[in-house]
Each structure stands twice: as structure tokens, then as C-alpha cells.
Scaffold this motif. Structure first.
Motif, mmCIF file in Angstrom:
data_model
loop_
_atom_site.group_PDB
_atom_site.id
_atom_site.type_symbol
_atom_site.label_atom_id
_atom_site.label_comp_id
_atom_site.label_asym_id
_atom_site.label_seq_id
_atom_site.Cartn_x
_atom_site.Cartn_y
_atom_site.Cartn_z
ATOM 1 N N ASN A 224 0.815 -1.217 0.000
ATOM 2 C CA ASN A 224 0.000 0.000 0.000
ATOM 3 C C ASN A 224 0.849 1.267 0.000
ATOM 4 N N ILE A 225 1.981 1.211 0.690
ATOM 5 C CA ILE A 225 2.875 2.382 0.678
ATOM 6 C C ILE A 225 3.383 2.632 -0.736
ATOM 7 N N ARG A 226 3.849 1.582 -1.398
ATOM 8 C CA ARG A 226 4.357 1.741 -2.776
ATOM 9 C C ARG A 226 3.249 2.215 -3.714
ATOM 10 N N LYS A 227 2.039 1.760 -3.482
ATOM 11 C CA LYS A 227 0.917 2.173 -4.327
ATOM 12 C C LYS A 227 0.656 3.668 -4.193
ATOM 13 N N HIS A 228 0.661 4.152 -2.984
ATOM 14 C CA HIS A 228 0.272 5.545 -2.750
ATOM 15 C C HIS A 228 1.379 6.561 -3.022
ATOM 16 N N ILE A 229 2.629 6.183 -2.828
ATOM 17 C CA ILE A 229 3.681 7.189 -3.037
ATOM 18 C C ILE A 229 3.793 7.608 -4.502
ATOM 19 N N ARG A 230 3.298 6.776 -5.404
ATOM 20 C CA ARG A 230 3.370 7.123 -6.835
ATOM 21 C C ARG A 230 2.537 8.355 -7.156
ATOM 22 N N THR A 231 1.450 8.549 -6.417
ATOM 23 C CA THR A 231 0.533 9.642 -6.750
ATOM 24 C C THR A 231 0.464 10.723 -5.665
ATOM 25 N N SER A 232 1.156 10.530 -4.559
ATOM 26 C CA SER A 232 1.075 11.497 -3.459
ATOM 27 C C SER A 232 1.935 12.724 -3.744
ATOM 28 N N ASP A 233 1.397 13.875 -3.411
ATOM 29 C CA ASP A 233 2.143 15.128 -3.546
ATOM 30 C C ASP A 233 2.914 15.446 -2.267
ATOM 31 N N LEU A 234 2.338 15.084 -1.140
ATOM 32 C CA LEU A 234 2.945 15.352 0.159
ATOM 33 C C LEU A 234 2.822 14.106 1.025
ATOM 34 N N ILE A 235 3.943 13.687 1.602
ATOM 35 C CA ILE A 235 3.953 12.542 2.514
ATOM 36 C C ILE A 235 4.408 13.027 3.886
ATOM 37 N N VAL A 236 3.633 12.688 4.913
ATOM 38 C CA VAL A 236 3.988 13.043 6.290
ATOM 39 C C VAL A 236 4.361 11.771 7.030
ATOM 40 N N GLY A 237 5.580 11.735 7.565
ATOM 41 C CA GLY A 237 6.031 10.593 8.355
ATOM 42 C C GLY A 237 5.760 10.844 9.821
ATOM 43 N N GLY A 238 4.852 10.077 10.402
ATOM 44 C CA GLY A 238 4.486 10.306 11.798
ATOM 45 C C GLY A 238 4.444 9.036 12.623
ATOM 46 N N VAL A 239 5.269 8.050 12.266
ATOM 47 C CA VAL A 239 5.267 6.778 12.993
ATOM 48 C C VAL A 239 6.149 6.888 14.231
ATOM 49 N N LEU A 240 5.636 6.434 15.363
ATOM 50 C CA LEU A 240 6.389 6.505 16.615
ATOM 51 C C LEU A 240 6.324 5.177 17.346
#
Length: 366
Positions: A224-240
């Protein structure tokens, strides 16, 4: 107890460890508070404010450390401060040791008692001292991400909310914790199309319940990450993961699948970051580009809005500061299990397991 509040010296760190309101509460109980001159100016608090609240104003950082049993800060001590820290001195601040071996070794060598805001954890799993800064950083992630999508700063030249006749931008939020919820809320408010990924279905259900329909959720996995990064304009990394390094969800090879001028805002940079290409930056030089993808990885994002951040931080740290000041760190941690989890290093020994695992130092565990 003698309590010191030094001026933060990390690059563009404008927050201060405590507001005058917090100083007043400590002073009323008979504690001595030493505030370095001009420590609160960038947050909107003058020396006079602290003096009226009962603090003694000292001219240099050296004197604050020298006269204090406990130091209240915002960010981790930097190299210039290492030699100022005394054996058995309590340092109460954000440390993020798991991503900084040099700092960890320095605090072990100084034999300080290091109590980290970010690992104070209540019985329900909440992180009360991390939450307000995560709220600020999550909201700022969209604010800064929208800015860095602009062409003059090498973004793709996209208005995140779009306009009539032009579709809005797409935002991918990794992690449905405090940062993720606040980022999704801000992005949704601008009208962006938002997707939130997490492995915790309860968190995803919560987002589905509270967010508008243009915020959608999916389970987090590599596909799902690979699927969405192709079309995302902005990615926010918020994993803790409390006290531990963040998982690397975006690998270097994934950048080549992203759009030119897309932006990554990695709020998890303090714990090593969610992207393999993340490296710490400052407000002075906040962004860099790899494979045509803009990376914004400032380690102290809330430092850009210090008035808001300092008040929000003192609101939650003060009850714990009062316990430490009134009872001493040993009794305070014995009586309060949440505060006990904040203990990271005690007299040269690491007492927080995730830090040991980060450096494979199991023999140092007490």
C-alpha cells in the motif's frame, strides 16, 4: 530544590523549558529557580516576567547548570553543554537517545539522571509529554509541506487545496497517532485528498469516525505504501515507537517512483525518521532534495512557533516537575510509574530497553 532553566542553544530553538506561570507554582512551594537571562525572550517572556514570578536571573548558562540540582529544558543537551552537566544532576527534557549514540555516551559519562519527556508513559499507553509537541508538529507538517510544494522552493508547484476546476493535492500520512491525526485534520481542512496508513485498526476506525469523507484509511504495508507514493504530492512521516528508532517505511528505491517535486515531511526525524533518506535538518537550512523529492526533516519543528509550544509544553510537564522537585527523582519515580518510564539513563547506566536495543548494548542494562 534548586532548579535551572537555561537558554536553549540548539540551532533556531526558540522555546524555553518553562513559562513564568510554571516558575510561580514552584516558587510558591519554596523551590529556588534559576533562569538564564533572555532564556524566554523568543517565546515572548522577558526576564522581568520570570523575576516577578520568583526566579533568580543568572547571566550565563554555566552558572545555571552549576547552581542547579535539576535542569528543565526543551531539547537534548548539545555538545557545548556536555561538560556543564554534573554527576547526579537531574536533566528533564526531550532526549531521543535511540537516534543519537554520541549524546547517549556523553550522558552516561556525565553520570546524570536523564528523564526523557518522550518516554513518560501512562498506563493506557499515552505519552502525555510528547502529545502537545506532536500536535504542534502534526499541524505544522501540513503548513510546511504546503509551502515546500511551491515552485520557488523546488516543489512541484501545486496548491494543496486546489481551486475550482483544478483538483486538490494528495496527502499520504504514515501513522495514525497524534501527529497523523493532526496532520490529516489540517490537510482535510485545506481540502486535500488524504490517505492515512497504520497497522492499528482501532486508530484507523477512530479516524474514519471523526474525519470527513475525503480522508480515507488503509492498512499499512509495503504494497500500500508503494501504491500511494506514486501519486502522493505530500507525505507526512508520523510513525512513533516510544523510545525506539522509527521503522524505515520509505526506502531509497521508492523515491524513484515518486513524482518530481513531491515533498516528504518526516516528523519522526528525532527517532531516526520514517524514510531511509531522512537526515536531521534545522530551521536555518530545513530542506534538501534527493531524486527530485524535497525532504523537510527539521528536528525541532515546534521551535518555529515557540510561544504556542512553550505554553503547551509547560501545561503538561509542570505536574511532573513538581513531583520531582517535591520528592526527589527516586521517590517521585517510585510513586509514579508513568514518570518512572521516563528514566533513560541513571548514573552512567541505561535503564530504558529500547535504547539498548537501538545500539545492541544489552550488557549495559540495569
Amino acid at each position: 530544590m534548586k532548579i535551572g532553566i537555561p537558554k536553549e542553544i540548539k540551532n533556531n530553538e526558540n522555546r524555553v523549558g518553562m513559562t513564568p506561570a510554571g516558575v510561580l507554582e514552584l516558587s510558591k512551594l519554596g523551590h529556588e529557580i534559576f533562569v538564564q537571562s533572555s532564556a524566554g525572550e523568543s517565546s515572548g517572556f522577558d526576564d522581568e516576567d520570570y523575576y516577578v514570578a520568583g526566579a533568580k536571573i543568572l547571566p550565563t548558562i554555566d552558572r545555571v547548570y552549576d547552581q542547579s540540582d535539576m535542569i528543565i529544558k526543551v531539547k537534548e543537551p548539545i555538545q557545548q553543554e556536555y561538560e556543564l552537566i554534573k554527576e547526579d544532576q537531574v536533566i528533564f527534557t526531550y532526549f531521543h537517545f535511540a537516534s543519537n549514540q554520541q549524546l547517549t555516551e556523553a550522558m552516561m559519562e556525565r553520570k546524570a539522571v536523564c528523564v526523557a519527556y518522550e518516554t513518560v508513559e501512562e498506563s493506557d499507553g499515552t505519552l502525555p509529554l510528547l502529545t502537545p509537541m506532536s500536535e504542534v508538529a502534526g499541524r505544522m507538517a501540513i503548513q510546511q509541506g504546503a509551502k515546500y510544494l511551491e515552485k520557488p522552493v523546488k516543489g512541484k508547484g501545486l496548491l494543496l487545496g486546489g481551486v475550482p476546476g483544478v483538483p486538490p493535492g494528495k496527502v499520504l500520512v504514515l501513522g495514525a497517532g497524534t501527529v497523523g491525526v493532526q496532520a490529516a485534520k489540517m490537510a482535510a481542512g485545506l481540502g486535500a485528498q488524504v490517505t492515512v496508513l497504520d497497522v492499528n485498526m482501532n486508530k484507523l476506525r477512530y479516524i474514519n469516525d471523526i474525519m470527513p469523507s475525503h480522508v480515507v484509511t488503509e492498512f499499512s504495508n509495503e504494497y500500500n505504501i508503494r501504491k500511494h507514493i506514486r501519486t502522493s504530492d505530500l507525505i507526512v512521516g508520523g510513525v512513533l515507537i516510544a523510545g525506539a528508532k522509527s521503522p524505515k517505511l520509505i526506502t531509497r528505491d521508492m523515491l524513484k517512483q515518486m513524482q518530481r517535486g513531491a515533498v516528504i515531511v518526516d516528523v519522526a526525524v528525532d527517532q531516526g525518521g520514517c524514510a531511509e533518506t531522512t537526515r536531521p535538518t534545522t530551521h536555518e537550512d530545513p530542506a534538501y532534495i534527493i531524486d527530485d523529492v524535497v525532504h523537510y526533516c527539521v528536528t525541532n519543528m515546534p521551535g518555529a512557533v515557540p510561544h504556542t509550544s512553550t505554553i503547551a509544553l509547560t501545561n503538561v510537564t509542570l505536574p511532573y516537575v513538581l513531583k520531582l522537585a517535591e520528592n526527589g527523582w527516586e521517590k517521585a519515580c517510585e510513586d509514579d510509574m508513568a514518570l518512572a518510564k521516563g528514566l533513560n539513563i541513571v548514573n552512567g547506566k541505561i535503564v530504558c530497553k529500547p535504547i539498548l536495543e537501538a545500539f545492541d548494548w544489552n550488557n549495559a542494562f540495569v
